[in-house]
Design a protein around this motif. Sequence first.
Motif, PDB file in Angstrom:
ATOM      1  N   GLU A   8       0.821  -1.218   0.000  1.00  0.00           N
ATOM      2  CA  GLU A   8       0.000   0.000   0.000  1.00  0.00           C
ATOM      3  C   GLU A   8       0.854   1.267   0.000  1.00  0.00           C
ATOM      4  O   GLU A   8       0.605   2.203  -0.769  1.00  0.00           O
ATOM      5  CB  GLU A   8      -0.864   0.031   1.271  1.00  0.00           C
ATOM      6  CG  GLU A   8      -2.317  -0.311   1.037  1.00  0.00           C
ATOM      7  CD  GLU A   8      -3.016  -0.518   2.369  1.00  0.00           C
ATOM      8  OE1 GLU A   8      -2.943   0.403   3.221  1.00  0.00           O
ATOM      9  OE2 GLU A   8      -3.622  -1.599   2.543  1.00  0.00           O
ATOM     10  N   GLU A  11       2.563   1.751  -3.236  1.00  0.00           N
ATOM     11  CA  GLU A  11       1.569   2.136  -4.227  1.00  0.00           C
ATOM     12  C   GLU A  11       1.323   3.639  -4.186  1.00  0.00           C
ATOM     13  O   GLU A  11       1.244   4.306  -5.220  1.00  0.00           O
ATOM     14  CB  GLU A  11       0.261   1.388  -3.910  1.00  0.00           C
ATOM     15  CG  GLU A  11      -0.354   0.697  -5.110  1.00  0.00           C
ATOM     16  CD  GLU A  11      -1.604  -0.065  -4.727  1.00  0.00           C
ATOM     17  OE1 GLU A  11      -1.471  -1.088  -4.023  1.00  0.00           O
ATOM     18  OE2 GLU A  11      -2.696   0.370  -5.110  1.00  0.00           O
ATOM     19  N   LYS A  12       1.210   4.149  -2.973  1.00  0.00           N
ATOM     20  CA  LYS A  12       0.954   5.581  -2.810  1.00  0.00           C
ATOM     21  C   LYS A  12       2.115   6.403  -3.365  1.00  0.00           C
ATOM     22  O   LYS A  12       1.914   7.424  -4.021  1.00  0.00           O
ATOM     23  CB  LYS A  12       0.753   5.906  -1.323  1.00  0.00           C
ATOM     24  CG  LYS A  12      -0.713   5.979  -0.959  1.00  0.00           C
ATOM     25  CD  LYS A  12      -0.890   6.611   0.409  1.00  0.00           C
ATOM     26  CE  LYS A  12      -2.074   5.939   1.102  1.00  0.00           C
ATOM     27  NZ  LYS A  12      -1.787   5.553   2.483  1.00  0.00           N
ATOM     28  N   ASN A  15       2.305   5.423  -7.410  1.00  0.00           N
ATOM     29  CA  ASN A  15       1.095   5.382  -8.231  1.00  0.00           C
ATOM     30  C   ASN A  15       1.033   4.159  -9.142  1.00  0.00           C
ATOM     31  O   ASN A  15       0.425   4.193 -10.216  1.00  0.00           O
ATOM     32  CB  ASN A  15       0.974   6.636  -9.097  1.00  0.00           C
ATOM     33  CG  ASN A  15       0.311   7.747  -8.334  1.00  0.00           C
ATOM     34  OD1 ASN A  15      -0.622   7.479  -7.555  1.00  0.00           O
ATOM     35  ND2 ASN A  15       0.776   8.965  -8.512  1.00  0.00           N
TER      36      ASN A  15
END
Length: 567
Positions: A8, A11-12, A15
């Motif tokens: 997570e 991912e942030k 992107n």
Amino acid sequence: MTKATLHEIIEKITNISNFDISYPLEDRGDLACNVSFVVAKQNNSNPKDEAELIIKKLKDDGDIKKAFSKIEFAAPGFINFYYSKNVLLKNAKEILKQKEEFGRGDDKKDKILIEYFQPNIAKPIHLGHLRTAIIGDALYRILKFSGYNIESDSHIGDWGTQFGLLLYAYKNFGDEKVVEENPIEELNKLYIDINEKAKHDPDIREKGKAEFAALEKGDEENKKLWEKFAKLSWQEFEKTYELLNIRKSDHNWPESFYEDKMPAVLDELEEKGLLKESEGAKIVDLEEYGLGVALLVKSDGATMYLLRDIAGFIFKKKQGFSRQLFVVDNRQEHIFRQLFKVLDLMGHIKSNGEGEHISYGILKLAEGAMSTRKGTDVSPEVLMDKANELALKIIEEKNQDLENKEQVAKKVAIGAVKYFDLSHNRHSDIVFEWDKVLNFEGNTGPYLQYTHARIKSILRKADNSSNELSDDSDFVDSVGDEEKPLLRYLVRFPEVVSDVAKNHYPNQLCEYLYNLASKFNSFYEAAPVLNEPDETKRALRLGLIMAVSQIIKNGLGLLGIEAPEEM
Ligand code: ARG
């Protein structure tokens, strides 16, 4: 920090979501990420440069800073993460605090039904039924522990024209006394004999059909007999639960339970334009899906196994089970594909996971494994007798003075048999060789039980059974290269369990436990525990091995295997 959380965060930052977090090879960190490859491909740049940029951003993240002491680039394009000593210690402390609860998953809404151990009335239980019992029972425990709302069912085979033949045979050739003394064996004999006779005499087949038709219509005598066969058979089934320490099923919806639910299925299929007549039989044509023809009712009106399964699935779905798992051997793969396809066409299955066939290969005995009998006609009872006998012999050799030898031997025997099954990828056929099954070395149940008992004995000698790591003294400085591999590996346990709860491959949990035990054994060879002069280090090591023993015990428990304190 779990793989999912790390995913997570990355991912942030990037992107990007199509990358993996995995376990790197030994010594190269605790988690590895391949995101820089994906970014580099997108930007037509160099993975190393991208990795460096990402690492920089990661180091600004508060949670990342807390979790990892080192984040580094690893050629050709990985980012490797090393847990900080604080995280490692905290995890070990949690294990000691939470004990058998460590690793339990959060409650999930999904109501799941798992079906396993589905022997047939009046037929002997064979070795294949052992595998469904062992695998199903382990998966039930693992899913339950992972927070799923799971229940179990035993889909006993107790319906179909074959019972007509058996009724006919019993009425004409059966001897009540003989059958009661040895029900399954005698009923099976009657059934085999009558089938032989029916081969040469079509009249007998007709008579069998008539008996089944009478049963279906509720004929008193036949119903009584059929119930008696079921009762006698259940006495045998119960023995197997006991013999192997298998959880008893929550539900008992045998095939006959769906008798009155089949007509509605046929009506619905008709309505939906799926039912076809073919030479008097009722079928669903699945040719265009490469699945042949699903036969539901034969031309003589006899309903088929598959039809009962369709009715069963719909019924169970109505009971609120959003997913249904079937632990059944791989010879039935085709029929399960047909089942799920028909349900899909009817609109009862909307996504893949709603019905899953948990398929497994054959269990065979090695030549000479059972001197008295051959092949698959070995009953679980005979098999477990042999396992108990061998386990007792080994324990007597290893530990003369052990109390309750018989009880321990029984746990070792059950553990050995279950673990041998579970440690193989379930799709493979497995060959039972006693010197492999009951080996105290290698990836076996006894090795893990023995490692657990060995740690317990060290802890008894240390005469300190309290939670070694729960006080406030600071162990961080005592964590060295000896402790790290074990501490690091302990962190993975909850994730391994939750992975198995999703992919249904218990062999992955076995592999984890085996590696953990091996790491402990290397640690114990290299590092003194009881004789460690430094008090803090000694306490740390005692706490660490206590955590290891707890995880081995928890892991074995999830596989349905007990871990004796002494052996
Ligand atoms: N009774 C069957 C057998 O012994 C297995 C039943 C499998 N389950 C099912 N829902 N079809 O082969």
